[in-house]
Design an enzyme around this catalytic site. Sequence first.
Site, short mmCIF file in Angstrom:
data_model
loop_
_atom_site.label_atom_id
_atom_site.label_comp_id
_atom_site.label_asym_id
_atom_site.label_seq_id
_atom_site.Cartn_x
_atom_site.Cartn_y
_atom_site.Cartn_z
N HIS A 267 -38.47 60.80 31.83
CA HIS A 267 -37.18 61.49 31.79
C HIS A 267 -36.29 61.09 32.97
O HIS A 267 -35.07 60.92 32.80
CB HIS A 267 -37.39 63.01 31.79
CG HIS A 267 -37.67 63.56 30.43
ND1 HIS A 267 -36.68 63.79 29.50
CD2 HIS A 267 -38.82 63.93 29.83
CE1 HIS A 267 -37.22 64.28 28.39
NE2 HIS A 267 -38.52 64.37 28.56
N TYR B 95 -31.67 51.01 20.10
CA TYR B 95 -30.25 50.95 20.47
C TYR B 95 -29.52 50.15 19.41
O TYR B 95 -30.01 49.11 18.96
CB TYR B 95 -30.07 50.36 21.88
CG TYR B 95 -30.65 51.30 22.91
CD1 TYR B 95 -29.97 52.46 23.26
CD2 TYR B 95 -31.91 51.07 23.45
CE1 TYR B 95 -30.55 53.38 24.15
CE2 TYR B 95 -32.48 51.98 24.33
CZ TYR B 95 -31.79 53.13 24.67
OH TYR B 95 -32.36 54.03 25.53
N ARG B 96 -28.34 50.64 18.99
CA ARG B 96 -27.66 50.06 17.83
C ARG B 96 -26.15 50.17 17.97
O ARG B 96 -25.63 51.01 18.72
CB ARG B 96 -28.13 50.77 16.56
CG ARG B 96 -27.93 52.27 16.60
CD ARG B 96 -28.70 53.00 15.51
NE ARG B 96 -28.57 54.45 15.64
CZ ARG B 96 -29.34 55.22 16.41
NH1 ARG B 96 -30.31 54.67 17.13
NH2 ARG B 96 -29.15 56.53 16.48
N HIS C 277 -47.92 51.52 19.93
CA HIS C 277 -49.08 52.37 19.69
C HIS C 277 -50.25 51.85 20.55
O HIS C 277 -50.96 50.93 20.14
CB HIS C 277 -49.48 52.35 18.22
CG HIS C 277 -48.47 53.00 17.32
ND1 HIS C 277 -48.24 54.36 17.32
CD2 HIS C 277 -47.62 52.47 16.40
CE1 HIS C 277 -47.30 54.64 16.43
NE2 HIS C 277 -46.90 53.52 15.87
N SER D 9 -35.08 47.84 17.87
CA SER D 9 -35.93 49.03 17.82
C SER D 9 -37.36 48.64 18.17
O SER D 9 -37.78 47.50 17.95
CB SER D 9 -35.89 49.66 16.43
OG SER D 9 -36.39 48.76 15.47
N HIS E 116 -41.13 55.15 21.62
CA HIS E 116 -40.17 54.60 20.66
C HIS E 116 -38.83 54.40 21.37
O HIS E 116 -38.44 55.19 22.23
CB HIS E 116 -40.00 55.58 19.50
CG HIS E 116 -38.73 55.40 18.73
ND1 HIS E 116 -37.63 56.23 18.90
CD2 HIS E 116 -38.37 54.48 17.81
CE1 HIS E 116 -36.66 55.84 18.09
NE2 HIS E 116 -37.08 54.78 17.43
#
Length: 342
Positions: free
Chosen positions: A146, A115-116, A102, A98, A112
């Site tokens: 996008h 992936y898990r 900032h 993760s 942000h």
Amino acid sequence: MLKEPPKNSREKTKNLLLTLQDKICSGLENIDGKGKFTEESWLRDEGGGGRSRVLKNGSIFEQAGVNFSEVQGKELPQSIISQRPEAKGHEWFATGTSMVLHPKNPFIPTVHLNYRYFEAGPVWWFGGGADLTPFYPYLSDVRNFHKEHKKACEKVDKDLHKVFKPWCDEYFFLKHRNESRGIGGIFYDYQDGSGNIYRGNNQNGEASKVSENIGKSNLNWDNLFSLAENCGQAFLPSYLPIIEKRANKTYTSKEREFQLYRRGRYVEFNLVWDRGTIFGLQTNGRTESILMSLPPLARWEYGYKAKKGSREEFLTSIFTKPQDWLNDKDLENFCMENNIFD
């Protein structure tokens, strides 16, 4: 019945996510030019551990965190069992990378990524996504972000992005403010190749409706592994061009104040609504790593109202609402006319 994952599934996903952490950190250090990540390895009492990397006070990033974790436990928390009841009573394994960045300059958005991969008894699933939170609106930046993630999804299946984009809009939403956290991106969870693509809670939302029209998913473990790989690789090309464009743009103290004010919304989402934060705290995760997503500075102001026709007002009236960023010609014309396209 779910097909079993490959015998080396845990090692394979772990290596993918470690490599992703390395590549992202290297790309961010290169573009920052000054800041360097410091690494802290940690172990978890219940099993597993991770490595947390943080860059502070760079030339671009006020704070950047990129975490990897690989953890095990005896019983998943109820928040996950309610989604995957078959996992109840089984030991579990989870690995993930993760990241939250900032930047100091208000013209560079916060971003942000996560992936898990999970296994628990007979069930396994992939989850992940990436989303962008601008403080000052530029449609060209939003489109680049996008476009790269859409391309990554479509390499695996042409229908995935049609569900993941509205799912992201739905997930990163501050219900108590009635606004989106940012301009979205992609979000997916509980993907195991069975049933419909959408696995969220809002059966009346756009993501659910689109998913229903598409029908059953026919993806397998390898397809979903490739999805995580492709989307992870899409991050740097989706974000670095924005930094290159905006990093040298000078800003005023008023613009910095607005950035800090909007960062307050980021804090609110992460502490009130974010499932990753809640899961980490419920499973005795490493608090410093879990709360690494929070900005080093933020501010709140009672009853703030942006001046009509200002860029601040365009952010709050247009860029905190779900839009068809890539195809909406009226939106494009509006942004061109108001100098918020590029």
